[in-house]
Design a protein around this motif. Structure first.
Motif, PDB file in Angstrom:
ATOM      1  N   GLY A 312     -15.621  41.754   1.075  1.00 14.44           N
ATOM      2  CA  GLY A 312     -14.581  42.260   0.180  1.00 14.44           C
ATOM      3  C   GLY A 312     -14.908  42.134  -1.286  1.00 14.44           C
ATOM      4  N   THR A 313     -16.083  41.567  -1.596  1.00 14.96           N
ATOM      5  CA  THR A 313     -16.495  41.421  -2.995  1.00 14.96           C
ATOM      6  C   THR A 313     -17.722  42.276  -3.269  1.00 14.96           C
ATOM      7  OG1 THR A 313     -18.083  39.603  -2.687  1.00 14.96           O
ATOM      8  CG2 THR A 313     -15.751  39.016  -2.864  1.00 14.96           C
ATOM      9  N   ASP A 314     -18.112  42.308  -4.522  1.00 10.80           N
ATOM     10  CA  ASP A 314     -19.330  42.982  -4.952  1.00 10.80           C
ATOM     11  C   ASP A 314     -20.104  41.968  -5.787  1.00 10.80           C
ATOM     12  OD1 ASP A 314     -20.318  45.549  -4.384  1.00 10.80           O
ATOM     13  OD2 ASP A 314     -20.264  46.072  -6.503  1.00 10.80           O
ATOM     14  N   VAL A 315     -21.249  41.510  -5.287  1.00 10.76           N
ATOM     15  CA  VAL A 315     -22.045  40.506  -5.990  1.00 10.76           C
ATOM     16  C   VAL A 315     -23.156  41.226  -6.745  1.00 10.76           C
ATOM     17  CG1 VAL A 315     -23.451  38.424  -5.775  1.00 10.76           C
ATOM     18  CG2 VAL A 315     -21.527  38.807  -4.208  1.00 10.76           C
ATOM     19  N   GLY A 316     -23.171  41.076  -8.071  1.00 13.10           N
ATOM     20  CA  GLY A 316     -24.129  41.773  -8.906  1.00 13.10           C
ATOM     21  C   GLY A 316     -25.470  41.069  -8.981  1.00 13.10           C
ATOM     22  N   ALA A 317     -26.476  41.791  -9.482  1.00 15.97           N
ATOM     23  CA  ALA A 317     -27.815  41.231  -9.630  1.00 15.97           C
ATOM     24  C   ALA A 317     -27.866  40.127 -10.668  1.00 15.97           C
ATOM     25  CB  ALA A 317     -28.795  42.344  -9.995  1.00 15.97           C
ATOM     26  N   ASP A 318     -26.841  40.021 -11.509  1.00 19.78           N
ATOM     27  CA  ASP A 318     -26.759  38.927 -12.472  1.00 19.78           C
ATOM     28  C   ASP A 318     -25.982  37.737 -11.910  1.00 19.78           C
ATOM     29  OD1 ASP A 318     -24.311  40.130 -12.394  1.00 19.78           O
ATOM     30  OD2 ASP A 318     -24.082  40.372 -14.560  1.00 19.78           O
ATOM     31  N   GLY A 319     -25.542  37.839 -10.651  1.00 17.80           N
ATOM     32  CA  GLY A 319     -24.813  36.753 -10.012  1.00 17.80           C
ATOM     33  C   GLY A 319     -23.323  36.762 -10.243  1.00 17.80           C
ATOM     34  N   THR A 320     -22.814  37.771 -10.964  1.00 16.62           N
ATOM     35  CA  THR A 320     -21.364  37.861 -11.159  1.00 16.62           C
ATOM     36  C   THR A 320     -20.711  38.423  -9.898  1.00 16.62           C
ATOM     37  OG1 THR A 320     -21.538  40.064 -12.143  1.00 16.62           O
ATOM     38  CG2 THR A 320     -21.556  38.178 -13.639  1.00 16.62           C
ATOM     39  N   ILE A 321     -19.443  38.104  -9.733  1.00 14.06           N
ATOM     40  CA  ILE A 321     -18.698  38.508  -8.536  1.00 14.06           C
ATOM     41  C   ILE A 321     -17.490  39.323  -8.957  1.00 14.06           C
ATOM     42  CG2 ILE A 321     -17.392  37.676  -6.536  1.00 14.06           C
ATOM     43  CD1 ILE A 321     -19.107  35.081  -6.743  1.00 14.06           C
ATOM     44  N   GLY A 322     -17.317  40.465  -8.304  1.00 14.32           N
ATOM     45  CA  GLY A 322     -16.163  41.313  -8.579  1.00 14.32           C
ATOM     46  C   GLY A 322     -15.539  41.789  -7.284  1.00 14.32           C
ATOM     47  N   PRO A 370       0.530  30.623  -3.637  1.00 21.13           N
ATOM     48  CA  PRO A 370       0.851  31.536  -2.536  1.00 21.13           C
ATOM     49  C   PRO A 370       2.152  32.284  -2.782  1.00 21.13           C
ATOM     50  CG  PRO A 370       0.240  29.360  -1.717  1.00 21.13           C
ATOM     51  CD  PRO A 370       0.401  29.227  -3.197  1.00 21.13           C
ATOM     52  N   VAL A 371       2.140  33.596  -2.500  1.00 20.70           N
ATOM     53  CA  VAL A 371       3.344  34.415  -2.565  1.00 20.70           C
ATOM     54  C   VAL A 371       3.389  35.263  -1.302  1.00 20.70           C
ATOM     55  CG1 VAL A 371       3.411  34.496  -5.073  1.00 20.70           C
ATOM     56  CG2 VAL A 371       2.147  36.244  -3.850  1.00 20.70           C
ATOM     57  N   PRO A 372       4.577  35.735  -0.903  1.00 19.73           N
ATOM     58  CA  PRO A 372       4.668  36.539   0.308  1.00 19.73           C
ATOM     59  C   PRO A 372       3.807  37.794   0.223  1.00 19.73           C
ATOM     60  CG  PRO A 372       6.849  35.833  -0.413  1.00 19.73           C
ATOM     61  CD  PRO A 372       5.892  35.465  -1.502  1.00 19.73           C
ATOM     62  N   LEU A 373       3.098  38.084   1.314  1.00 18.32           N
ATOM     63  CA  LEU A 373       2.317  39.313   1.457  1.00 18.32           C
ATOM     64  C   LEU A 373       1.233  39.452   0.396  1.00 18.32           C
ATOM     65  CD1 LEU A 373       5.250  41.780   2.247  1.00 18.32           C
ATOM     66  CD2 LEU A 373       3.852  40.492   3.848  1.00 18.32           C
ATOM     67  N   ARG A 374       0.735  38.326  -0.112  1.00 20.55           N
ATOM     68  CA  ARG A 374      -0.326  38.410  -1.110  1.00 20.55           C
ATOM     69  C   ARG A 374      -1.609  38.877  -0.449  1.00 20.55           C
ATOM     70  NH1 ARG A 374      -2.513  33.398  -4.653  1.00 20.55           N
ATOM     71  NH2 ARG A 374      -3.469  32.867  -2.679  1.00 20.55           N
ATOM     72  N   GLN A 375      -2.364  39.718  -1.146  1.00 17.15           N
ATOM     73  CA  GLN A 375      -3.581  40.283  -0.602  1.00 17.15           C
ATOM     74  C   GLN A 375      -4.772  39.360  -0.835  1.00 17.15           C
ATOM     75  OE1 GLN A 375      -4.461  44.254  -1.726  1.00 17.15           O
ATOM     76  NE2 GLN A 375      -2.674  45.068  -0.736  1.00 17.15           N
ATOM     77  N   LYS A 376      -5.813  39.578  -0.003  1.00 24.37           N
ATOM     78  CA  LYS A 376      -7.062  38.847  -0.188  1.00 24.37           C
ATOM     79  C   LYS A 376      -7.654  39.140  -1.565  1.00 24.37           C
ATOM     80  CE  LYS A 376     -11.711  38.480   1.759  1.00 24.37           C
ATOM     81  NZ  LYS A 376     -12.643  38.986   2.793  1.00 24.37           N
ATOM     82  N   SER A 377      -7.418  40.356  -2.076  1.00 23.19           N
ATOM     83  CA  SER A 377      -7.935  40.744  -3.389  1.00 23.19           C
ATOM     84  C   SER A 377      -7.491  39.757  -4.461  1.00 23.19           C
ATOM     85  CB  SER A 377      -7.438  42.141  -3.760  1.00 23.19           C
ATOM     86  OG  SER A 377      -7.687  43.056  -2.729  1.00 23.19           O
ATOM     87  N   THR A 378      -6.277  39.249  -4.336  1.00 21.82           N
ATOM     88  CA  THR A 378      -5.757  38.296  -5.313  1.00 21.82           C
ATOM     89  C   THR A 378      -6.558  37.007  -5.297  1.00 21.82           C
ATOM     90  OG1 THR A 378      -3.554  39.235  -5.013  1.00 21.82           O
ATOM     91  CG2 THR A 378      -3.684  37.101  -6.077  1.00 21.82           C
ATOM     92  N   ASP A 379      -6.902  36.538  -4.106  1.00 22.69           N
ATOM     93  CA  ASP A 379      -7.726  35.337  -4.000  1.00 22.69           C
ATOM     94  C   ASP A 379      -9.079  35.553  -4.653  1.00 22.69           C
ATOM     95  OD1 ASP A 379      -5.863  33.792  -2.661  1.00 22.69           O
ATOM     96  OD2 ASP A 379      -6.487  34.513  -0.694  1.00 22.69           O
ATOM     97  N   ILE A 380      -9.649  36.738  -4.450  1.00 20.48           N
ATOM     98  CA  ILE A 380     -10.950  37.039  -5.059  1.00 20.48           C
ATOM     99  C   ILE A 380     -10.837  36.991  -6.571  1.00 20.48           C
ATOM    100  CG2 ILE A 380     -12.723  38.820  -5.355  1.00 20.48           C
ATOM    101  CD1 ILE A 380     -12.052  39.774  -2.500  1.00 20.48           C
ATOM    102  N   LEU A 381      -9.804  37.619  -7.110  1.00 20.05           N
ATOM    103  CA  LEU A 381      -9.632  37.658  -8.564  1.00 20.05           C
ATOM    104  C   LEU A 381      -9.439  36.274  -9.157  1.00 20.05           C
ATOM    105  CD1 LEU A 381      -7.342  40.795  -8.994  1.00 20.05           C
ATOM    106  CD2 LEU A 381      -9.709  40.568  -9.749  1.00 20.05           C
ATOM    107  N   ARG A 382      -8.614  35.474  -8.518  1.00 18.95           N
ATOM    108  CA  ARG A 382      -8.263  34.182  -9.091  1.00 18.95           C
ATOM    109  C   ARG A 382      -9.317  33.111  -8.828  1.00 18.95           C
ATOM    110  NH1 ARG A 382      -5.065  34.980 -13.211  1.00 18.95           N
ATOM    111  NH2 ARG A 382      -3.181  36.134 -12.689  1.00 18.95           N
ATOM    112  N   ARG A 383     -10.020  33.204  -7.710  1.00 19.90           N
ATOM    113  CA  ARG A 383     -10.950  32.131  -7.337  1.00 19.90           C
ATOM    114  C   ARG A 383     -12.406  32.457  -7.626  1.00 19.90           C
ATOM    115  NH1 ARG A 383      -9.623  30.853  -1.200  1.00 19.90           N
ATOM    116  NH2 ARG A 383     -11.233  29.297  -1.557  1.00 19.90           N
ATOM    117  N   LEU A 384     -12.765  33.751  -7.575  1.00 19.97           N
ATOM    118  CA  LEU A 384     -14.181  34.095  -7.578  1.00 19.97           C
ATOM    119  C   LEU A 384     -14.620  35.030  -8.689  1.00 19.97           C
ATOM    120  CD1 LEU A 384     -14.606  34.750  -3.736  1.00 19.97           C
ATOM    121  CD2 LEU A 384     -15.422  32.755  -4.984  1.00 19.97           C
ATOM    122  N   ALA A 385     -13.744  35.957  -9.082  1.00 22.28           N
ATOM    123  CA  ALA A 385     -14.175  37.073  -9.937  1.00 22.28           C
ATOM    124  C   ALA A 385     -14.710  36.597 -11.279  1.00 22.28           C
ATOM    125  CB  ALA A 385     -13.024  38.051 -10.138  1.00 22.28           C
TER     126      ALA A 385
END
Length: 443
Positions: A312-322, A370-385
């Motif tokens: 569900g993520t995109d890992v760049g050649a510079d090591g950044t995560i989106g 945590p909020v109701p019906l939160r998407q995995k995308s939110t976890d990616i943004l807050r924890r990894l991006a």
């Protein structure tokens, strides 16, 4: 682990009764949680006596399992088949899965990130990002940088694991209990076989036992997803200097040496064939990861790419995560829907009041708690991006979503009516980019 003693322990059944009771306490499924007219509340009240009876029957191999039923549900827009069983069957299934999971812990690789306590898919993504950054740091000359990445996905993993009598799975499972005081097979072994290969009532009315596939929706399925490919995990993690990660059937291997990457690809082909599995041809991807997206030098079939999609993520050649493309689209659709419903519920109120209400909902949807019906995308943004250009672009798109919901005006021309600064300052829409930068400074 001694299988017989584990199955005969009433405490395991009590724990599963309590978990099932708690998990369904405030859910619509609670009404259906009954067996032969007896509700789950009665099961909970009589858990001591019922646990002793279940433990005695399961350990003795005399527990009378009923045929499971197949139901179709929609998950992420796709139809999936799940197996349902009576309440007491579910408890015995859960205990058997718990026993296999505990017995298999020493067997499993540290590079396996699916369905394990204290381990997350996010650990796999962040680990790959760190590996890419180390590779980049170790090579000052950009021309010497580049990782050979092998991505594979098992074709219909859920439905293709062999569970017939000749399956390699049985040797794996009996191996988990070898050396215990009670040898396998034992009286309780028949209970384990029933859980792994249950009797099923087919949609056409017939009955039979599974030959391929695991009981999706039951806890044993996730345990078997991990165990069945443990040999592949061990072989790939042992390739020196590489990065390996698996999440269920999603597999990634990376190395700076093309020969090692080709070795990993060969191991994948060999192990999946030995286990009676197939790799998804359309999802198999060999890429040469580098910032210029130049093709790999020499033969080998590694196409140049500046990023690699992973979980569900995109890992760049510079090591950044989106966010990956589909994850970003899903997130924006969800935020648009929340914004429009909020604006509709607000009715005819002043523009700034409506804007603040919309932005409050958007902020809440992206909040780290945590909020109701939160998407995995939110976890990616807050924890990894860490892909800041993407975060800046998402900030821009979120502002457009808020303005459109509040005014009905679409596209960049909406900023003529409500300037970007007003969305941030007066309406209170938080910035993903600023939050990430503040988080980076704090850490």
């Amino acid at each position: 682990m001694d299988l017989q003693r584990a199955l005969a322990d009433p405490r395991r059944y009590r724990r599963q009764i309590e978990r099932l009771f708690d998990r369904t306490l405030f859910t619509p499924a609670r009404r259906a949680m009954r067996q032969d007219g007896v509700p789950i509340e009665a099961l909970f009240d009589g858990q001591r006596r019922i646990s002793r009876l279940l433990a005695r029957a399961a350990a003795g191999g005399t527990y009378p399992f009923e045929a499971g039923r197949i139901r179709r549900i929609r998950v992420d827009g796709k139809e999936r088949e799940v197996f349902s069983f009576p309440l007491t069957d579910m408890i015995v299934h859960a205990v058997a899965a718990e026993i296999v999971e505990e017995a298999s812990r020493p067997l499993l690789s540290s590079r396996l990130f699916s369905y394990r306590p204290g381990i997350s898919w996010a650990d796999a993504v962040s680990g790959f990002g760190a590996y890419v950054r180390r590779h980049r740091k170790d090579r000052r000359d950009p021309k010497t940088r580049g990782l050979y990445v092998v991505r594979r996905d098992i074709d219909s993993y859920t439905d293709s694991i062999p569970v017939g009598p000749a399956s390699p799975l049985w040797e794996m499972l009996t191996g988990l209990f070898r050396g215990a005081r009670t040898a396998v097979p034992c009286p309780g072994w028949s209970t384990m076989v029933e859980v792994v290969r249950p009797l099923v009532e087919w949609p056409d009315g017939g009955r039979g036992r599974l030959v391929r596939g695991v009981a999706t929706g039951q806890p044993i399925s996730c345990v078997l997803f991990n165990v069945y490919l443990h040999g592949l995990d061990r072989r790939l993690e042992s390739i020196t200097g590489g990065f390996y990660a698996r999440y269920s059937d999603d597999i990634l291997f990376a190395h700076a040496d093309p020969a090692r990457a080709r070795e990993a690809a060969a191991v994948l082909e060999e192990e999946t064939a030995r286990l009676g599995l197939k790799l998804k041809a359309e999802k198999g991807r060999d890429v040469f990861l580098n910032q210029a997206a130049r093709p790999a030098p020499g033969p080998g079939g590694f196409a140049g790419s500046a990023s690699v999609p992973f979980l569900g993520t995109d890992v760049g050649a510079d090591g950044t995560i989106g966010l990956g493309r589909e994850a970003a689209r899903s997130l924006l659709r969800d935020l648009t829907d929340r914004a429009e419903r909020t604006a509709g519920a607000a009715g005819a109120v002043p523009l700034d009041e409506k804007g603040r209400a919309v932005c409050s909902v958007l902020n809440r949807a992206l909040h780290p708690d945590p909020v109701p019906l939160r998407q995995k995308s939110t976890d990616i943004l807050r924890r990894l991006a860490t892909n800041r250009p993407q975060l800046r672009h998402l900030d821009f798109l979120m502002a457009l979503i808020a303005i459109r919901a509040a005014t009905g005006i679409s596209g960049p021309r909406a900023f003529r009516t409500v300037p970007y600064a007003r969305v941030r300052r007066a309406w209170g829409l938080r910035s993903l980019l600023h939050d990430r930068n503040r988080g980076a400074r704090r850490s």
